[in-house]
Every structure is written in structure tokens, then in C-alpha cells.
Write an enzyme that holds these catalytic residues in place. Structure first.
Site, PDB file in Angstrom:
ATOM      1  N   ASN A   1       0.633  -1.001   0.088  1.00 19.97           N
ATOM      2  CA  ASN A   1      -0.077  -0.064  -0.116  1.00 19.97           C
ATOM      3  C   ASN A   1       0.892   1.210   0.046  1.00 19.97           C
ATOM      4  OD1 ASN A   1      -1.651   2.276   0.520  1.00 19.97           O
ATOM      5  ND2 ASN A   1      -2.971   1.143   2.120  1.00 19.97           N
TER       6      ASN A   1
ATOM      7  N   MET B   1       0.557   4.184   0.427  1.00 16.73           N
ATOM      8  CA  MET B   1      -0.137   5.271   1.215  1.00 16.73           C
ATOM      9  C   MET B   1       0.451   4.846   2.797  1.00 16.73           C
ATOM     10  SD  MET B   1      -1.343   7.329  -0.591  1.00 16.73           S
ATOM     11  CE  MET B   1      -1.683   8.506   0.488  1.00 16.73           C
ATOM     12  N   CYS B   2       1.043   3.809   2.805  1.00 11.94           N
ATOM     13  CA  CYS B   2       1.564   3.252   4.198  1.00 11.94           C
ATOM     14  C   CYS B   2       3.075   3.715   4.293  1.00 11.94           C
ATOM     15  CB  CYS B   2       1.279   1.808   4.313  1.00 11.94           C
ATOM     16  SG  CYS B   2       1.878   1.020   5.673  1.00 11.94           S
ATOM     17  N   SER B   3       3.524   4.333   5.181  1.00 11.77           N
ATOM     18  CA  SER B   3       5.221   4.477   5.492  1.00 11.77           C
ATOM     19  C   SER B   3       5.722   3.147   5.557  1.00 11.77           C
ATOM     20  CB  SER B   3       5.404   5.427   6.756  1.00 11.77           C
ATOM     21  OG  SER B   3       4.815   4.870   7.763  1.00 11.77           O
TER      22      SER B   3
ATOM     23  N   ARG C   1       6.090   1.373   2.393  1.00 10.82           N
ATOM     24  CA  ARG C   1       7.051   1.841   1.504  1.00 10.82           C
ATOM     25  C   ARG C   1       8.433   1.805   2.162  1.00 10.82           C
ATOM     26  NH1 ARG C   1       3.758   6.339   2.260  1.00 10.82           N
ATOM     27  NH2 ARG C   1       5.073   7.385   3.369  1.00 10.82           N
TER      28      ARG C   1
END
Length: 113
Positions: A7, A9-11, A14
Site C-alpha cells: 500500500n 500510502m503506508c510508510s 514503503r
């Protein structure tokens, strides 16, 4: 070959993807919110994780709290719920061969690299 159920949007997701890309191994990125795994794919992933469906549910999600919290479902029912509502799947999940880990904390990923 490494596969990450990611995802963007998820740190944490990433960070895990960055770690995987640094290994030099080929990485397949599956944006699971756009391309949700099927129920059959989830069964395979869960077997590689050696976890029950309830153990990979994001219980902090609004959807979980509003529709599923406190209710009892079979493993197959949870799998179908996750396939229909991929936002409920814990992230990131990294798969390598016959093993998989949830990348929270990121140190978990080191175990399969």
C-alpha cells in the site's frame, strides 16, 4: 523473486519496499488495494505466513470496527471478507518462495531475505 503486497500510502510498506529493492532481487509489487488477492490466493498466503485469517485483520480500521468487530466468522468467511475488503488485510506482506512475513516491524522481513 520477492512479492510484496503493498500500500503506497503506508510508510511501513514503503520502507519495506525500499529494503526489498536494495537486495538486488527481483521484486513484484502487488498494490493489493487495486488488485486484491482472491480467496484462493489469500489461502496460499496465509499458509506461507502460518497464520489464521483473524491474525492478519487490521482491527483498527473503521470498516472492521463498524461491520465486523465482535462477530464470529469461520476461517473461510474471514478469507472471503478480506478478499472483498482488502483494506482489512495487514500490510505489508512479503512472500519469498514458500515463506511469507508481515513487514511490521520491518525486521521481520530480514528473516526471509
Amino acid at each position: 523473486m520477492l512479492t510484496i503486497y503493498h500500500n503506497k500510502m503506508c510508510s511501513k510498506s514503503r520502507q519495506t519496499l525500499d529494503l526489498l529493492q536494495q537486495t538486488g532481487e527481483q521484486v513484484q509489487v502487488v498494490e493489493y488495494l487495486k488488485q486484491p488477492p482472491t480467496a484462493d490466493e489469500l489461502k496460499v498466503i496465509l499458509a506461507k505466513l502460518n497464520l489464521k485469517p483473524q491474525e492478519v485483520i487490521r482491527k483498527g480500521e473503521k470498516l472492521y470496527k463498524e461491520q465486523f468487530e465482535g462477530k464470529e466468522y469461520s476461517d473461510d468467511e474471514w478469507i472471503n471478507i478480506m478478499a472483498a475488503n482488502p483494506v482489512l488485510i495487514e500490510r505489508p506482506i512479503v512472500v519469498k518462495g514458500d515463506k511469507a512475513v508481515i513487514g511490521r516491524p520491518i525486521e521481520n522481513v530480514q528473516a526471509i531475505l
